[in-house]
Design a protein around this motif. Structure first.
Motif, short mmCIF file in Angstrom:
data_model
loop_
_atom_site.label_atom_id
_atom_site.label_comp_id
_atom_site.label_asym_id
_atom_site.label_seq_id
_atom_site.Cartn_x
_atom_site.Cartn_y
_atom_site.Cartn_z
N ARG A 65 -5.58 31.77 41.04
CA ARG A 65 -6.00 31.53 42.43
C ARG A 65 -5.65 32.73 43.33
O ARG A 65 -6.29 32.94 44.36
CB ARG A 65 -5.31 30.28 42.99
CG ARG A 65 -5.88 28.98 42.46
CD ARG A 65 -5.08 27.82 43.01
NE ARG A 65 -5.57 26.54 42.54
CZ ARG A 65 -4.97 25.39 42.79
NH1 ARG A 65 -3.87 25.37 43.52
NH2 ARG A 65 -5.47 24.26 42.33
N MET A 66 -4.63 33.49 42.97
CA MET A 66 -4.23 34.63 43.78
C MET A 66 -5.10 35.86 43.56
O MET A 66 -5.09 36.78 44.37
CB MET A 66 -2.76 35.00 43.49
CG MET A 66 -1.77 33.95 43.95
SD MET A 66 -0.05 34.54 43.84
CE MET A 66 0.16 34.65 42.07
N LEU A 125 -1.91 35.41 55.12
CA LEU A 125 -3.32 35.77 55.01
C LEU A 125 -3.84 36.37 56.30
O LEU A 125 -4.66 37.31 56.28
CB LEU A 125 -4.15 34.53 54.63
CG LEU A 125 -3.94 33.99 53.22
CD1 LEU A 125 -4.79 32.75 52.99
CD2 LEU A 125 -4.25 35.04 52.17
N ARG A 126 -3.40 35.87 57.43
CA ARG A 126 -3.84 36.43 58.72
C ARG A 126 -3.25 37.82 58.93
O ARG A 126 -3.90 38.70 59.49
CB ARG A 126 -3.44 35.49 59.85
CG ARG A 126 -4.33 34.26 59.92
CD ARG A 126 -3.93 33.35 61.06
NE ARG A 126 -4.86 32.24 61.18
CZ ARG A 126 -4.51 30.99 61.45
NH1 ARG A 126 -3.23 30.69 61.62
NH2 ARG A 126 -5.41 30.03 61.56
N LEU A 144 3.17 40.88 50.35
CA LEU A 144 4.43 40.52 49.70
C LEU A 144 4.77 39.06 49.94
O LEU A 144 5.14 38.32 49.01
CB LEU A 144 5.55 41.43 50.21
CG LEU A 144 6.91 41.27 49.54
CD1 LEU A 144 6.82 41.56 48.06
CD2 LEU A 144 7.93 42.19 50.20
N ASP A 145 4.63 38.61 51.18
CA ASP A 145 4.91 37.22 51.53
C ASP A 145 3.99 36.27 50.78
O ASP A 145 4.42 35.26 50.21
CB ASP A 145 4.76 37.05 53.04
CG ASP A 145 5.38 35.75 53.54
OD1 ASP A 145 5.96 35.01 52.72
OD2 ASP A 145 5.30 35.48 54.75
N PHE A 146 2.70 36.60 50.76
CA PHE A 146 1.72 35.74 50.10
C PHE A 146 2.00 35.60 48.61
O PHE A 146 2.05 34.49 48.06
CB PHE A 146 0.31 36.28 50.31
CG PHE A 146 -0.75 35.56 49.53
CD1 PHE A 146 -1.23 34.33 49.97
CD2 PHE A 146 -1.25 36.07 48.34
CE1 PHE A 146 -2.20 33.64 49.25
CE2 PHE A 146 -2.22 35.39 47.62
CZ PHE A 146 -2.69 34.17 48.07
N GLY A 171 -6.09 24.16 49.11
CA GLY A 171 -4.86 23.53 49.58
C GLY A 171 -3.64 24.42 49.57
O GLY A 171 -2.51 23.93 49.55
N GLN A 172 -3.86 25.76 49.58
CA GLN A 172 -2.72 26.65 49.60
C GLN A 172 -1.98 26.52 50.93
O GLN A 172 -2.56 26.35 51.99
CB GLN A 172 -3.19 28.11 49.41
CG GLN A 172 -3.98 28.34 48.12
CD GLN A 172 -3.07 28.27 46.90
OE1 GLN A 172 -2.60 27.18 46.57
NE2 GLN A 172 -2.83 29.38 46.28
N GLU A 173 -0.67 26.68 50.88
CA GLU A 173 0.17 26.50 52.06
C GLU A 173 -0.02 27.62 53.07
O GLU A 173 0.32 27.48 54.23
CB GLU A 173 1.63 26.42 51.66
CG GLU A 173 1.95 25.16 50.85
CD GLU A 173 3.42 25.11 50.47
OE1 GLU A 173 4.15 26.06 50.81
OE2 GLU A 173 3.82 24.12 49.86
N THR A 174 -0.53 28.79 52.63
CA THR A 174 -0.60 29.96 53.51
C THR A 174 -1.76 29.91 54.47
O THR A 174 -1.96 30.85 55.23
CB THR A 174 -0.72 31.22 52.66
OG1 THR A 174 -1.77 31.03 51.72
CG2 THR A 174 0.56 31.53 51.96
#
Length: 240
Positions: free
Chosen positions: A4-5, A84-85, A151-153, A236-239
């Motif tokens: 998914r990434m 993502l933003r 990095l966060d994602f 449904g990803q949290e990001t």
């Protein structure tokens, strides 16, 4: 989860392709321009990359102190901007950087023609090297958003026990960006062989057209990135 990434991974490579130009063609531009500060001191062309550091040092506190509080109120999200933003902002800044680079190159070529320096690749064009600062600044600011967002994602979304692999996946976008840059240069050299865009003598080339090409590719990539982000949100990803 790893699969998914991949769409987000793939659509961030082009940012680092743009980044590669700042350490190659932008430095080549600088070598032909007036790099004097005062009468005696001359800035080394490669040292212009210091504006990367400066823009990052400026962007990070501005983001933390100004953008995040505003984004929290407007977007109703505790982080302000999600990973993502953040990446999206970085991609937009890379597009702006290439527009600034193309316009500056047009100005540099115009100055070379006005002073009859088109056929002299070693001549110093009477145009301040600081005209290149905006493209370095926008890419540096974009890096602050994109790097941290990536990095966060990748750390948030990878499965437990696979943080190292996720970090490696993220860092691979940097190296692939430079590979794409080299491939793109080779393709442009081949396609424009009769009237080279990337000539040894930059004053006879059309580097601005190469920057416009990167602008178009970056814009198309951004559209694809938005589609990929929508897919991630639907999964449904949290990001989101």
């Amino acid at each position: 989860m790893v699969v998914r990434m991949i769409p987000i991974w793939a659509t961030t490579i082009i940012f680092w392709t743009v980044y590669a130009q700042m350490t190659t063609f932008s430095v080549s531009q600088a070598t032909t321009m007036d790099r004097h500060i005062g009468k005696s001191f001359r800035i080394p062309a490669a040292s212009l990359t210091v504006f990367f550091v400066g823009s990052i040092l400026l962007t990070v506190p501005v983001y933390d102190r100004i953008i995040v509080p505003i984004a929290r109120k407007v977007l109703k999200h505790p982080q302000g901007l999600t990973p993502l933003r953040r990446i999206g902002v970085g991609l937009v800044l890379s597009i702006v950087a290439m527009i600034a680079a193309a316009l500056t190159e047009k100005k540099r070529l115009r100055a070379a023609r006005l002073h009859g320096l088109t056929d002299d690749p070693t001549a110093e064009i009477p145009l301040s090297v600081f005209w290149l600062v905006p493209q370095f600044f926008f890419v540096g600011s974009g890096e602050a958003f994109t790097y941290i967002g990536q990095l966060d994602f990748f750390l948030r979304e990878c499965p437990k026990g696979m943080k190292t692999m996720s970090t490696g996946l993220f860092l691979s976008t940097l190296s692939l960006g430079f590979f794409v840059s080299s491939s793109l240069v080779a393709i442009v050299h081949k396609v424009t062989a009769n009237e080279p865009w990337l000539a040894d003598n930059l004053n006879r080339g059309r580097l601005h057209d190469f920057y416009w090409l990167l602008t178009i590719l970056s814009a198309l990539n951004f559209v694809i990135y938005l589609v990929m982000c929508q897919m991630v949100c639907l999964q449904g990803q949290e990001t989101r």
